[in-house]
Design a protein around this motif. Structure first.
Motif, PDB file in Angstrom:
ATOM      1  N   TYR A 162       0.841  -1.200   0.000  1.00  0.00           N
ATOM      2  CA  TYR A 162       0.000   0.000   0.000  1.00  0.00           C
ATOM      3  C   TYR A 162       0.874   1.249   0.000  1.00  0.00           C
ATOM      4  O   TYR A 162       0.611   2.203  -0.733  1.00  0.00           O
ATOM      5  CB  TYR A 162      -0.930  -0.001   1.222  1.00  0.00           C
ATOM      6  CG  TYR A 162      -1.794   1.229   1.289  1.00  0.00           C
ATOM      7  CD1 TYR A 162      -2.893   1.379   0.445  1.00  0.00           C
ATOM      8  CD2 TYR A 162      -1.502   2.264   2.169  1.00  0.00           C
ATOM      9  CE1 TYR A 162      -3.677   2.517   0.481  1.00  0.00           C
ATOM     10  CE2 TYR A 162      -2.274   3.399   2.215  1.00  0.00           C
ATOM     11  CZ  TYR A 162      -3.361   3.532   1.375  1.00  0.00           C
ATOM     12  OH  TYR A 162      -4.119   4.662   1.417  1.00  0.00           O
ATOM     13  N   GLU A 163       1.930   1.237   0.822  1.00  0.00           N
ATOM     14  CA  GLU A 163       2.850   2.381   0.862  1.00  0.00           C
ATOM     15  C   GLU A 163       3.514   2.586  -0.501  1.00  0.00           C
ATOM     16  O   GLU A 163       3.629   3.705  -0.986  1.00  0.00           O
ATOM     17  CB  GLU A 163       3.912   2.168   1.929  1.00  0.00           C
ATOM     18  CG  GLU A 163       4.907   3.298   2.022  1.00  0.00           C
ATOM     19  CD  GLU A 163       6.043   3.025   3.000  1.00  0.00           C
ATOM     20  OE1 GLU A 163       6.904   3.922   3.121  1.00  0.00           O
ATOM     21  OE2 GLU A 163       6.080   1.942   3.603  1.00  0.00           O
ATOM     22  N   GLY A 209       1.974   6.397  -6.882  1.00  0.00           N
ATOM     23  CA  GLY A 209       0.872   7.174  -7.455  1.00  0.00           C
ATOM     24  C   GLY A 209       1.071   8.668  -7.289  1.00  0.00           C
ATOM     25  O   GLY A 209       0.871   9.444  -8.234  1.00  0.00           O
ATOM     26  N   VAL A 210       1.474   9.076  -6.081  1.00  0.00           N
ATOM     27  CA  VAL A 210       1.729  10.498  -5.844  1.00  0.00           C
ATOM     28  C   VAL A 210       2.872  10.976  -6.736  1.00  0.00           C
ATOM     29  O   VAL A 210       2.800  12.061  -7.330  1.00  0.00           O
ATOM     30  CB  VAL A 210       2.032  10.756  -4.348  1.00  0.00           C
ATOM     31  CG1 VAL A 210       2.569  12.161  -4.126  1.00  0.00           C
ATOM     32  CG2 VAL A 210       0.785  10.532  -3.504  1.00  0.00           C
ATOM     33  N   GLU A 266       0.918   3.958  -2.933  1.00  0.00           N
ATOM     34  CA  GLU A 266       0.587   5.353  -2.624  1.00  0.00           C
ATOM     35  C   GLU A 266       1.687   6.301  -3.089  1.00  0.00           C
ATOM     36  O   GLU A 266       1.425   7.291  -3.780  1.00  0.00           O
ATOM     37  CB  GLU A 266       0.365   5.503  -1.122  1.00  0.00           C
ATOM     38  CG  GLU A 266       0.041   6.922  -0.699  1.00  0.00           C
ATOM     39  CD  GLU A 266      -0.084   7.068   0.806  1.00  0.00           C
ATOM     40  OE1 GLU A 266      -0.664   8.074   1.229  1.00  0.00           O
ATOM     41  OE2 GLU A 266       0.403   6.195   1.550  1.00  0.00           O
ATOM     42  N   LYS A 267       2.924   5.993  -2.733  1.00  0.00           N
ATOM     43  CA  LYS A 267       4.032   6.887  -3.095  1.00  0.00           C
ATOM     44  C   LYS A 267       4.313   6.877  -4.595  1.00  0.00           C
ATOM     45  O   LYS A 267       4.673   7.907  -5.163  1.00  0.00           O
ATOM     46  CB  LYS A 267       5.271   6.540  -2.283  1.00  0.00           C
ATOM     47  CG  LYS A 267       5.067   6.882  -0.815  1.00  0.00           C
ATOM     48  CD  LYS A 267       6.314   6.780  -0.017  1.00  0.00           C
ATOM     49  CE  LYS A 267       5.987   7.228   1.416  1.00  0.00           C
ATOM     50  NZ  LYS A 267       7.124   7.134   2.292  1.00  0.00           N
TER      51      LYS A 267
END
Length: 131
Positions: free
Chosen positions: A63-64, A70-71, A67-68
């Motif tokens: 997930y981390e 994607g950002v 998320e990173k």
């Protein structure tokens, strides 16, 4: 006659290579991919330094990473299209366009920290001036 021919050649060359929305989207996609891949690699390296191997990742680790990545991809796309637009439509040098974009991301992050109470107004102003 030579001057007119030169102007025609210049006009034709400009029309063939002028900035376009499709080229801007292409640049944004490349930039998003590059920055997303960089973010992915940075997270994997950081987790490796913490002693985790990819085979040992759990759902939170993935997930981390997602998320990173994607950002990073979103920031890369915004950076790519911003720099493309500034350099092609506002006649801004690429180094200046990149600096403006980077400062904008930095200010947005400082504003986020200030609004969430992580830093106070004084620290926000100092950090913003440093950017």
């Amino acid at each position: 006659m030579l001057k007119k021919t030169n102007q025609q050649i210049q006009h034709k060359t400009y029309e063939m290579h002028k900035p376009s929305v499709s080229e801007g989207m292409h640049i944004a996609a490349i930039s998003a991919g590059a920055e997303g891949a960089t973010a992915f690699i940075q997270v994997v390296i950081q987790q490796r330094k913490e002693g985790k191997f990819i085979k040992d990742y759990d759902l939170d680790d993935w997930y981390e990473i997602l998320e990173k990545t994607g950002v990073g991809s979103i920031k890369g796309g915004v950076r790519g299209i911003s720099i493309y637009a500034l350099t092609n439509y506002a006649a801004t040098p690429a180094a200046v366009a990149n600096s403006l974009c980077t400062i904008s991301f930095g200010l947005a992050h400082q504003l986020y920290l200030y609004r969430n109470g992580v830093i106070d107004q004084h620290q926000f102003l100092i950090n913003s001036e440093n950017l």
